[in-house]
Design a protein around this motif. Sequence first.
Motif, short mmCIF file in Angstrom:
data_model
loop_
_atom_site.label_atom_id
_atom_site.label_comp_id
_atom_site.label_asym_id
_atom_site.label_seq_id
_atom_site.Cartn_x
_atom_site.Cartn_y
_atom_site.Cartn_z
N ASP A 106 0.89 -1.07 0.10
CA ASP A 106 -0.15 -0.06 -0.05
C ASP A 106 0.86 1.14 0.03
O ASP A 106 1.98 1.06 -0.20
N VAL A 107 0.28 2.48 -0.12
CA VAL A 107 0.98 3.58 0.17
C VAL A 107 0.46 4.67 1.16
O VAL A 107 -0.95 4.62 1.13
N VAL A 108 1.43 5.49 1.59
CA VAL A 108 0.62 6.31 2.87
C VAL A 108 1.68 7.34 2.61
O VAL A 108 3.00 7.39 1.99
N PRO A 109 1.32 8.78 3.14
CA PRO A 109 2.05 9.80 3.00
C PRO A 109 3.47 9.99 3.72
O PRO A 109 3.34 9.03 4.92
N GLY A 110 4.66 10.33 3.09
CA GLY A 110 5.76 10.31 4.09
C GLY A 110 7.17 10.05 3.04
O GLY A 110 6.75 9.85 1.98
N ARG A 111 8.21 9.73 3.70
CA ARG A 111 9.30 9.61 2.99
C ARG A 111 9.61 8.02 2.83
O ARG A 111 9.44 7.18 4.05
N GLY A 112 10.25 7.65 1.67
CA GLY A 112 10.42 6.17 1.68
C GLY A 112 11.85 5.67 2.39
O GLY A 112 12.57 6.67 2.76
N GLY A 113 12.01 4.50 2.31
CA GLY A 113 13.16 4.30 3.00
C GLY A 113 14.46 4.65 2.11
O GLY A 113 14.38 5.16 0.91
N MET A 114 15.68 5.10 2.82
CA MET A 114 16.86 5.73 2.33
C MET A 114 17.26 5.52 0.87
O MET A 114 17.72 6.00 0.19
N PHE A 115 17.15 4.01 0.95
CA PHE A 115 17.76 3.67 -0.43
C PHE A 115 16.56 3.32 -1.51
O PHE A 115 16.78 2.85 -2.64
N LEU A 169 13.41 3.53 -4.12
CA LEU A 169 13.24 4.57 -5.08
C LEU A 169 11.94 5.27 -4.89
O LEU A 169 11.47 6.24 -5.57
N ASP A 170 11.11 4.99 -3.59
CA ASP A 170 9.87 5.86 -3.35
C ASP A 170 10.54 6.99 -2.58
O ASP A 170 9.63 7.95 -2.24
N ASN A 171 11.56 7.08 -1.94
CA ASN A 171 12.10 8.20 -1.31
C ASN A 171 12.05 9.28 -2.08
O ASN A 171 12.64 9.31 -3.30
N GLY A 172 11.68 10.56 -1.56
CA GLY A 172 11.67 12.02 -2.26
C GLY A 172 10.46 12.10 -2.85
O GLY A 172 10.20 13.07 -3.63
N ARG A 173 9.58 11.11 -2.96
CA ARG A 173 7.96 11.32 -3.81
C ARG A 173 6.91 11.98 -2.73
O ARG A 173 6.04 11.73 -3.11
N GLU A 174 7.32 12.03 -1.56
CA GLU A 174 6.24 12.23 -0.52
C GLU A 174 5.10 11.47 -0.47
O GLU A 174 4.14 11.65 0.35
N ARG A 175 5.46 10.24 -0.70
CA ARG A 175 4.51 8.85 -0.60
C ARG A 175 5.80 7.72 -0.52
O ARG A 175 6.54 7.86 -1.07
N ARG A 176 5.10 6.73 0.32
CA ARG A 176 6.15 5.44 0.68
C ARG A 176 5.25 4.50 0.48
O ARG A 176 3.96 4.31 0.98
N PHE A 177 5.94 3.43 0.06
CA PHE A 177 5.32 2.02 0.38
C PHE A 177 5.25 1.71 1.75
O PHE A 177 6.01 1.80 2.63
N LEU A 178 4.13 0.85 1.89
CA LEU A 178 3.88 0.29 3.33
C LEU A 178 3.22 -1.14 3.04
O LEU A 178 2.42 -1.29 2.19
N THR A 179 3.85 -2.26 4.15
CA THR A 179 3.29 -3.51 3.88
C THR A 179 2.12 -3.66 4.86
O THR A 179 2.58 -3.63 6.12
N ARG A 180 1.07 -3.85 4.39
CA ARG A 180 -0.20 -4.60 5.32
C ARG A 180 -0.23 -5.99 5.14
O ARG A 180 0.55 -6.67 4.22
#
Length: 124
Positions: free
Chosen positions: A88-97, A99-110
Motif C-alpha cells: 500500500d502507499v501512505v504519505p511520507g518519505r520512503g526508505g533511504m535507498f 525508489l519511493d524516497n523523495g516522492r512524499e509517498r512511501r510504500f507500506l506493507t499491510r
Amino acid sequence: MPGRNEAPPRVLATEAAASLIEEIRADHPDILFHQSGGCCDGSSPMCYPVSDFKLGERDVKLGEVAGVPVYISGSQFEAWKHTQLILDVVPGRGGMFSLDNGRERRFLTRSRVFTEDELAALGD
C-alpha cells in the motif's frame, strides 16, 4: 477470491501502490521489491532498480504486483508465510535507498492471515 483449491497470491498491491509503481517505472523501467527485514528501514517494502540489487540465494519470490517481482528473505518468509502481504502507499518519505524516497509517498506493507483453506491450497 481464488477458488477453494486454488492458491491465493502471497502478495497483492492496492490501487495506490500500483499507481506509485507506474510513476517509478517511468523513471526506472526495471525494478523489484524486497521486503525489508527490519534493519535500517524497519520492515518497509524497498523498491530498487533490478541492476542495483543482488538477490540472495535464500531470497523467496512471493509473486508480482503490477508486473514487478516481490522478494523476501528466506528467514523472514518462514516467519510470515502464513500471511498475505499487501503493498500500500501512505504519505511520507520512503526508505533511504528505496525508489519511493523523495516522492512524499512511501510504500507500506499491510498483511492478513491466510485462512486454513488458503494455507492448505498453498501447501503450508
